[in-house]
Scaffold this motif. Structure first.
Motif, PDB file in Angstrom:
ATOM      1  N   THR A 110       7.104 -37.143 -18.075  1.00  0.00           N
ATOM      2  CA  THR A 110       6.834 -38.638 -18.192  1.00  0.00           C
ATOM      3  C   THR A 110       5.519 -38.768 -18.218  1.00  0.00           C
ATOM      4  O   THR A 110       5.327 -40.136 -18.880  1.00  0.00           O
ATOM      5  N   SER A 111       4.840 -38.252 -17.654  1.00  0.00           N
ATOM      6  CA  SER A 111       3.224 -38.621 -17.341  1.00  0.00           C
ATOM      7  C   SER A 111       2.498 -37.702 -18.308  1.00  0.00           C
ATOM      8  O   SER A 111       2.713 -36.270 -18.258  1.00  0.00           O
ATOM      9  N   PHE A 112       1.400 -37.925 -19.089  1.00  0.00           N
ATOM     10  CA  PHE A 112       0.689 -36.849 -19.863  1.00  0.00           C
ATOM     11  C   PHE A 112      -0.536 -37.200 -19.721  1.00  0.00           C
ATOM     12  O   PHE A 112      -1.324 -38.436 -19.379  1.00  0.00           O
ATOM     13  N   THR A 113      -1.601 -36.428 -20.084  1.00  0.00           N
ATOM     14  CA  THR A 113      -3.113 -36.276 -19.983  1.00  0.00           C
ATOM     15  C   THR A 113      -3.674 -36.141 -21.320  1.00  0.00           C
ATOM     16  O   THR A 113      -3.321 -35.113 -21.816  1.00  0.00           O
ATOM     17  N   VAL A 114      -4.513 -37.030 -21.624  1.00  0.00           N
ATOM     18  CA  VAL A 114      -5.222 -36.786 -23.088  1.00  0.00           C
ATOM     19  C   VAL A 114      -6.453 -36.330 -22.711  1.00  0.00           C
ATOM     20  O   VAL A 114      -7.483 -36.718 -22.017  1.00  0.00           O
ATOM     21  N   LYS A 115      -7.047 -35.390 -23.430  1.00  0.00           N
ATOM     22  CA  LYS A 115      -8.242 -34.614 -23.210  1.00  0.00           C
ATOM     23  C   LYS A 115      -9.003 -34.481 -24.437  1.00  0.00           C
ATOM     24  O   LYS A 115      -8.299 -34.181 -25.724  1.00  0.00           O
ATOM     25  N   MET A 116     -10.230 -34.698 -24.478  1.00  0.00           N
ATOM     26  CA  MET A 116     -11.000 -34.576 -25.708  1.00  0.00           C
ATOM     27  C   MET A 116     -11.882 -33.147 -25.554  1.00  0.00           C
ATOM     28  O   MET A 116     -12.630 -33.099 -24.759  1.00  0.00           O
ATOM     29  N   THR A 117     -11.549 -32.286 -26.425  1.00  0.00           N
ATOM     30  CA  THR A 117     -12.070 -31.060 -26.356  1.00  0.00           C
ATOM     31  C   THR A 117     -13.410 -30.945 -27.183  1.00  0.00           C
ATOM     32  O   THR A 117     -14.276 -30.057 -26.901  1.00  0.00           O
ATOM     33  N   LYS A 118     -13.538 -31.759 -28.300  1.00  0.00           N
ATOM     34  CA  LYS A 118     -14.834 -31.515 -29.170  1.00  0.00           C
ATOM     35  C   LYS A 118     -14.774 -32.695 -29.978  1.00  0.00           C
ATOM     36  O   LYS A 118     -13.770 -33.490 -30.266  1.00  0.00           O
ATOM     37  N   PHE A 119     -15.774 -32.807 -30.868  1.00  0.00           N
ATOM     38  CA  PHE A 119     -15.807 -33.998 -31.753  1.00  0.00           C
ATOM     39  C   PHE A 119     -16.868 -33.606 -32.864  1.00  0.00           C
ATOM     40  O   PHE A 119     -17.683 -32.627 -32.830  1.00  0.00           O
ATOM     41  N   ASP A 120     -16.816 -34.284 -33.993  1.00  0.00           N
ATOM     42  CA  ASP A 120     -17.554 -34.264 -35.280  1.00  0.00           C
ATOM     43  C   ASP A 120     -19.049 -34.858 -35.035  1.00  0.00           C
ATOM     44  O   ASP A 120     -18.898 -36.214 -34.637  1.00  0.00           O
ATOM     45  N   GLU A 121     -19.996 -34.162 -35.019  1.00  0.00           N
ATOM     46  CA  GLU A 121     -21.352 -34.719 -34.516  1.00  0.00           C
ATOM     47  C   GLU A 121     -21.844 -35.703 -35.686  1.00  0.00           C
ATOM     48  O   GLU A 121     -22.387 -36.722 -35.567  1.00  0.00           O
ATOM     49  N   LYS A 122     -21.307 -35.784 -36.956  1.00  0.00           N
ATOM     50  CA  LYS A 122     -21.397 -36.770 -37.991  1.00  0.00           C
ATOM     51  C   LYS A 122     -20.923 -38.132 -37.663  1.00  0.00           C
ATOM     52  O   LYS A 122     -21.377 -39.050 -37.849  1.00  0.00           O
ATOM     53  N   GLN A 123     -19.687 -38.026 -36.799  1.00  0.00           N
ATOM     54  CA  GLN A 123     -19.122 -39.285 -36.781  1.00  0.00           C
ATOM     55  C   GLN A 123     -19.180 -39.722 -35.150  1.00  0.00           C
ATOM     56  O   GLN A 123     -18.392 -40.338 -34.389  1.00  0.00           O
ATOM     57  N   LYS A 124     -20.346 -39.257 -34.558  1.00  0.00           N
ATOM     58  CA  LYS A 124     -20.557 -39.461 -33.239  1.00  0.00           C
ATOM     59  C   LYS A 124     -20.588 -41.093 -32.775  1.00  0.00           C
ATOM     60  O   LYS A 124     -20.179 -41.221 -31.937  1.00  0.00           O
ATOM     61  N   VAL A 125     -21.278 -41.642 -33.530  1.00  0.00           N
ATOM     62  CA  VAL A 125     -21.642 -43.211 -33.227  1.00  0.00           C
ATOM     63  C   VAL A 125     -20.025 -43.833 -33.202  1.00  0.00           C
ATOM     64  O   VAL A 125     -19.820 -44.774 -32.424  1.00  0.00           O
ATOM     65  N   ALA A 126     -19.536 -43.658 -34.306  1.00  0.00           N
ATOM     66  CA  ALA A 126     -18.184 -44.310 -34.370  1.00  0.00           C
ATOM     67  C   ALA A 126     -17.207 -43.843 -33.396  1.00  0.00           C
ATOM     68  O   ALA A 126     -16.584 -44.621 -32.947  1.00  0.00           O
ATOM     69  N   LEU A 127     -17.345 -42.576 -33.164  1.00  0.00           N
ATOM     70  CA  LEU A 127     -16.479 -42.028 -31.675  1.00  0.00           C
ATOM     71  C   LEU A 127     -16.946 -42.994 -30.475  1.00  0.00           C
ATOM     72  O   LEU A 127     -16.050 -43.400 -29.878  1.00  0.00           O
ATOM     73  N   ILE A 128     -18.294 -43.107 -30.266  1.00  0.00           N
ATOM     74  CA  ILE A 128     -18.643 -43.705 -29.177  1.00  0.00           C
ATOM     75  C   ILE A 128     -18.138 -44.918 -29.048  1.00  0.00           C
ATOM     76  O   ILE A 128     -17.762 -45.627 -28.097  1.00  0.00           O
ATOM     77  N   LYS A 129     -18.170 -45.843 -30.165  1.00  0.00           N
ATOM     78  CA  LYS A 129     -17.720 -47.007 -30.335  1.00  0.00           C
ATOM     79  C   LYS A 129     -16.220 -47.353 -30.164  1.00  0.00           C
ATOM     80  O   LYS A 129     -15.886 -48.393 -29.341  1.00  0.00           O
ATOM     81  N   GLU A 130     -15.565 -46.422 -30.628  1.00  0.00           N
ATOM     82  CA  GLU A 130     -14.207 -46.366 -30.356  1.00  0.00           C
ATOM     83  C   GLU A 130     -13.663 -46.265 -28.945  1.00  0.00           C
ATOM     84  O   GLU A 130     -12.828 -46.645 -28.325  1.00  0.00           O
ATOM     85  N   VAL A 131     -14.414 -45.277 -28.385  1.00  0.00           N
ATOM     86  CA  VAL A 131     -14.178 -44.968 -26.896  1.00  0.00           C
ATOM     87  C   VAL A 131     -14.429 -46.536 -25.985  1.00  0.00           C
ATOM     88  O   VAL A 131     -13.761 -46.524 -25.114  1.00  0.00           O
TER      89      VAL A 131
END
Length: 180
Positions: A110-131
């Protein structure tokens, strides 16, 4: 006014004993505090305002701030890092645990953990804003540090629907997400 005249007429030896008595009486009055009745069993003990303030402040910290606080306390108090696994005792208990699992029906997770393993360097700024927008209490600097510290846990102990929504939102901006 009359007390001053009386004090002037008092001999020095008598004045010293009067002064000592007054000081002792003041210390006794300060030391005597009213007795408090302990709370009955099963009822939470009252907490001092200082401790209550500390608990409130710590509970309002973000994950990065809690991690930083933990590191600072370990350094200042000279605490060793706790071992992840105990040194012994699990080898004997493992077979019994497997038998219990086979006997009991599989429980629905019933409970889950969300992990970020890696990301696309080109979309780093968008990812930071989304986080920053998805996680409460994060400013841009904290979100940047969070993204750069990959692999990391985004959220833990959340429902499957919430985990899926979080995965979808972060995957759109170039993050690779795992749900445990």
């Amino acid at each position: 006014m009359n007390t001053i005249k009386l004090l002037k007429k008092m001999p020095i030896g008598q004045w010293r004993s009067f002064s000592r008595c007054a000081i002792l009486r003041q210390e006794v009055v300060e030391a005597a505090s009213p007795l408090t009745i302990p709370p009955p069993e099963g009822v939470d003990k009252p907490v001092s305002p200082k401790i209550e303030k500390l608990v409130t402040d710590i509970s309002n910290l973000s994950l990065l701030e809690v991690s930083e606080l933990s590191q600072v306390l370990k350094r200042r108090l000279n605490l060793p890092d706790a071992p992840v696994m105990p040194v012994g005792g699990f080898a004997m208990a493992a077979p019994a645990a497997q038998e219990e699992e086979e006997a009991a029906p599989k429980a629905v997770k019933t409970s889950f953990t969300v992990k970020m393993t890696k990301f696309d360097e080109k979309q780093k700024v968008a990812l930071i804003k989304e986080v920053k927008s998805l996680l409460e209490g994060f400013n841009l600097v904290q979100a940047k540090k969070f993204v750069e510290s990959v692999p990391t846990v985004v959220k833990a102990d959340i429902s499957k629907d919430e985990a899926e929504k979080l995965k979808e939102a972060l995957s759109k901006v170039g993050a690779v997400i795992e749900i445990d």
